[in-house]
Design an enzyme around this catalytic site. Structure first.
Site, short mmCIF file in Angstrom:
data_model
loop_
_atom_site.label_atom_id
_atom_site.label_comp_id
_atom_site.label_asym_id
_atom_site.label_seq_id
_atom_site.Cartn_x
_atom_site.Cartn_y
_atom_site.Cartn_z
N GLY A 51 18.74 21.85 31.32
CA GLY A 51 18.28 22.09 32.69
C GLY A 51 16.77 21.91 32.79
N VAL A 100 13.34 27.33 34.05
CA VAL A 100 14.41 28.23 33.58
C VAL A 100 14.47 28.22 32.05
CG1 VAL A 100 16.89 28.70 33.67
CG2 VAL A 100 15.70 28.01 35.74
N GLU A 133 17.54 21.24 26.19
CA GLU A 133 17.65 19.84 26.64
C GLU A 133 17.06 19.78 28.03
OE1 GLU A 133 18.92 17.35 24.85
OE2 GLU A 133 19.71 18.52 23.18
N CYS A 191 18.83 12.84 34.05
CA CYS A 191 17.63 13.21 33.27
C CYS A 191 17.02 12.02 32.53
CB CYS A 191 17.96 14.33 32.29
SG CYS A 191 19.33 13.92 31.22
P1 NAD Z 1 20.39 24.21 37.39
O1 NAD Z 1 19.66 24.73 38.58
O2 NAD Z 1 21.85 23.96 37.47
O3 NAD Z 1 20.08 25.24 36.20
C1 NAD Z 1 20.58 25.05 34.89
C2 NAD Z 1 21.30 26.30 34.46
O4 NAD Z 1 20.40 27.40 34.41
C3 NAD Z 1 22.43 26.69 35.40
O5 NAD Z 1 23.58 26.98 34.65
C4 NAD Z 1 21.88 27.90 36.12
O6 NAD Z 1 22.88 28.81 36.50
C5 NAD Z 1 20.95 28.51 35.11
N1 NAD Z 1 19.86 29.26 35.76
C6 NAD Z 1 19.20 28.94 36.89
N2 NAD Z 1 18.23 29.85 37.14
C7 NAD Z 1 18.29 30.75 36.14
C8 NAD Z 1 17.53 31.94 35.81
N3 NAD Z 1 16.53 32.35 36.57
N4 NAD Z 1 17.87 32.62 34.70
C9 NAD Z 1 18.87 32.19 33.91
N5 NAD Z 1 19.60 31.08 34.17
C10 NAD Z 1 19.33 30.38 35.26
O7 NAD Z 1 19.82 22.86 36.89
P2 NAD Z 1 18.36 22.33 36.98
O8 NAD Z 1 17.46 23.17 36.17
O9 NAD Z 1 18.00 22.00 38.38
O10 NAD Z 1 18.67 20.94 36.22
C11 NAD Z 1 17.97 19.82 36.44
C12 NAD Z 1 17.02 19.61 35.29
O11 NAD Z 1 17.77 19.45 34.10
C13 NAD Z 1 16.19 18.38 35.43
O12 NAD Z 1 14.87 18.66 35.04
C14 NAD Z 1 16.82 17.43 34.44
O13 NAD Z 1 15.94 16.45 33.94
C15 NAD Z 1 17.29 18.35 33.38
N6 NAD Z 1 18.38 17.75 32.65
C16 NAD Z 1 18.22 17.51 31.33
C17 NAD Z 1 19.24 16.91 30.63
C18 NAD Z 1 19.13 16.64 29.16
O14 NAD Z 1 20.16 16.35 28.58
N7 NAD Z 1 17.98 16.72 28.57
C19 NAD Z 1 20.41 16.56 31.28
C20 NAD Z 1 20.52 16.82 32.64
C21 NAD Z 1 19.51 17.43 33.32
#
Ligand code: NAD
Length: 500
Positions: free
Chosen positions: A224, A228, A246, A280
């Site tokens: 993510g 976070v 990741e 990503c």
């Molecule tokens: P998201 O908002 O779905 O959050 C990711 C997870 O964190 C979710 O399961 C969510 O419930 C949890 N979460 C959210 N807020 C939280 C908190 N305060 N405390 C605990 N858990 C919490 O996803 P996102 O962060 O918007 O994802 C997008 C990002 O992920 C982009 O930056 C993208 O580049 C990155 N990403 C990386 C990869 C990789 O493989 N490296 C793949 C896909 C996406």
């Protein structure tokens, strides 16, 4: 609504069934229930009991759990594709390509090599310690958590699960509440196909995830955003739980002006506008020289039209932004960049209620423009003009290390320079994103794009402790001469050993 039950080959040959009208059907966005704190604790306790019983250790048991996961993916494919269409407006074929088929491929690769990758490996013993044997034994970590984001909500939850099961762990899955339809489908299918004593599912947002992080898990695998990620890493630090992070992209592309720009544009446009840019490892922005930039922009626009027609809003192949708040974020950054002096070369069309944002190409973008401040994570492609490769590398090195860096160049010296001077999670020449599809290449970030890696054998390794095991017979008693009282003989032996 009909979904294909055809195998992926048939789908890739041109099957076009798709959940049409996904937005108009979604008067009220679906939501997933929050798992209560008590339930989170109960799930983890149940998984801990299973792990402590040793039931997940035997390789045939691991193979059985992988086979069950394979059935979930194949028999549940239609349900998953429908949910993905609901959350992201995805075409069924695209969901097969980037989520369902991708995860099955990863699973098959790991299952095929399961025995070999989980067997102890012999290590060399130095002559001075002989006779003796040394080996590395891969043992599971225990109860591990997989926390996934919304953009590839199936792949990014279930591909880590493949490695965690193969390594012999029990697993708590936490799908993203931002993709609620898929989150619900995953929870239902897990209940139907997977052993609840081995795989538990926690749904919802911050509350349940916080409750999960408060458990003393043995590993947390988080995908993510970096904000976070800090919350996750801090929570994990309290229990000394190891984490894999990741994280995000900002993946740059260098285009050598001597390249066939039409062919280059096709590959960039596909990688950028797949999943409406919410990838990503998607190209974030393009660096090229001022003479190549206008030609590249024209070819990119042609490539978009070839994929999605004159009106991408009407194309069943083009996806949607996950929700209106991300839509607002993207249109906000787009408008601010145009206000700052960049030009929309192509696209810019939008429809908030439909969560539609047209594939958009921006020209005349400067490194200090708003669109260059953060990972875009949407269908906006800025072209930044630079004097040459050197300036592009300087600009890349100014920021966080990207998750991937891409280049189109046939110049061997330039390629070597890019590999040497650009730090990135991964790299691909000539084909953005395909590095992720090579099962034998680990996938992960470095610096700001995260740490730890998975896919293929690394998926097993990341969820294992590699335990060194040494064994030495009592006879002959070669250790005796090293024991006190230290005499001249021991001294001479040490000197000989270190050649001094
Ligand atoms: P998201 O908002 O779905 O959050 C990711 C997870 O964190 C979710 O399961 C969510 O419930 C949890 N979460 C959210 N807020 C939280 C908190 N305060 N405390 C605990 N858990 C919490 O996803 P996102 O962060 O918007 O994802 C997008 C990002 O992920 C982009 O930056 C993208 O580049 C990155 N990403 C990386 C990869 C990789 O493989 N490296 C793949 C896909 C996406």
């Amino acid at each position: 609504m009909q979904f294909s039950t055809a195998p992926p080959d048939a789908i890739l040959r041109g099957h076009r069934a798709r959940y049409v009208g996904f937005m108009s059907d979604r008067h009220t966005p679906p939501t997933v229930p929050d798992t209560s704190d008590q339930e989170v604790t109960a799930v983890v306790a149940r998984l801990r009991r299973t792990f402590d019983s040793g039931a997940t250790l035997p390789v045939p048991a691991r193979a059985r759990h992988l086979a069950a996961l394979r059935r979930l993916l194949t028999e549940g494919a239609d349900e998953l594709a429908a949910a993905l269409a609901d959350d992201l407006g995805r075409h069924t074929t695209e969901s097969w390509l980037v989520e369902i088929g991708f995860t099955i491929g990863e699973l098959d690769h790991v299952a095929k090599n399961l025995r070999r990758w989980t067997a102890p490996r012999g290590r060399r013993v130095p002559a001075a310690l002989l006779p003796a044997r040394a080996s590395l034994v891969r043992e599971p970590l225990g109860v591990v958590g997989v926390i996934a984001p919304w953009n590839y909500p199936v792949q990014l939850l279930l591909a880590p699960l493949v490695g965690a099961l193969a390594a012999g762990n029990t697993v708590v899955l936490k799908p993203s509440e931002v993709a609620p339809a898929t989150s619900g489908a995953l929870a239902r299918l897990a209940g139907r196909y997977l052993d609840p004593d081995v795989v538990g599912v926690v749904t919802g947002g911050v509350g349940p995830t916080t409750a999960l992080l408060d458990q003393r898990l043995d590993h947390i695998f988080y995908t993510g955003g970096s904000t976070v990620a800090r919350v996750v890493a801090e929570a994990a630090a309290r229990t000394l739980t190891p984490v894999t992070l990741e994280l995000g992209g900002r993946c740059p592309v260098w285009v050598d002006p001597r390249q066939d720009l039409e062919a280059v544009a096709r590959r960039i446009a596909w990688a950028k506008f797949l999943n409406a840019g919410q990838t990503c490892v998607a190209p974030n922005h393009v660096f090229t020289t001022p003479d190549a930039a206008p030609r590249l922009a024209t070819h990119l626009a042609d490539a978009v039209r070839a994929m999605y027609g004159a009106d991408p809003a009407a194309s069943e192949d083009y996806g949607r932004i996950v929700n209106t708040s991300h839509h607002d974020r993207l249109t906000g950054v787009l408008d601010a960049t145009v206000d700052a002096g960049a030009r929309v070369e192509f696209g810019g069309g939008r429809e908030r209620e439909d969560r539609y944002l047209e594939p958009t190409i921006l020209a005349g973008v400067r490194p200090d423009h708003p669109v260059m401040a953060e990972e875009i994570f949407g269908p906006i492609l800025p072209i930044v003009e630079v004097s040459g490769l050197g300036e592009a590398i300087d600009l890349i090195r100014d920021g966080e290390h990207p998750l991937a860096a891409y280049a189109f160049t046939d110049d061997a010296a330039d390629r070597a320079r890019i590999v040497r001077e650009v730090r990135a999670g991964g790299m691909s020449f000539g084909a953005p994103m395909l590095q992720v599809s090579v099962p034998d290449l680990p996938f992960g970030g470095v610096g700001g794009s995260g740490y730890g890696a998975y896919h293929g054998e690394e998926s097993v390794r990341v969820f294992s402790h590699e335990k060194p095991v040494f064994s030495k017979p009592l006879k002959p008693d070669t250790l005796r001469m090293a024991l006190p009282p230290y005499g001249r003989r021991a001294r001479l032996m040490l000197r000989a050993m270190f050649r001094v």
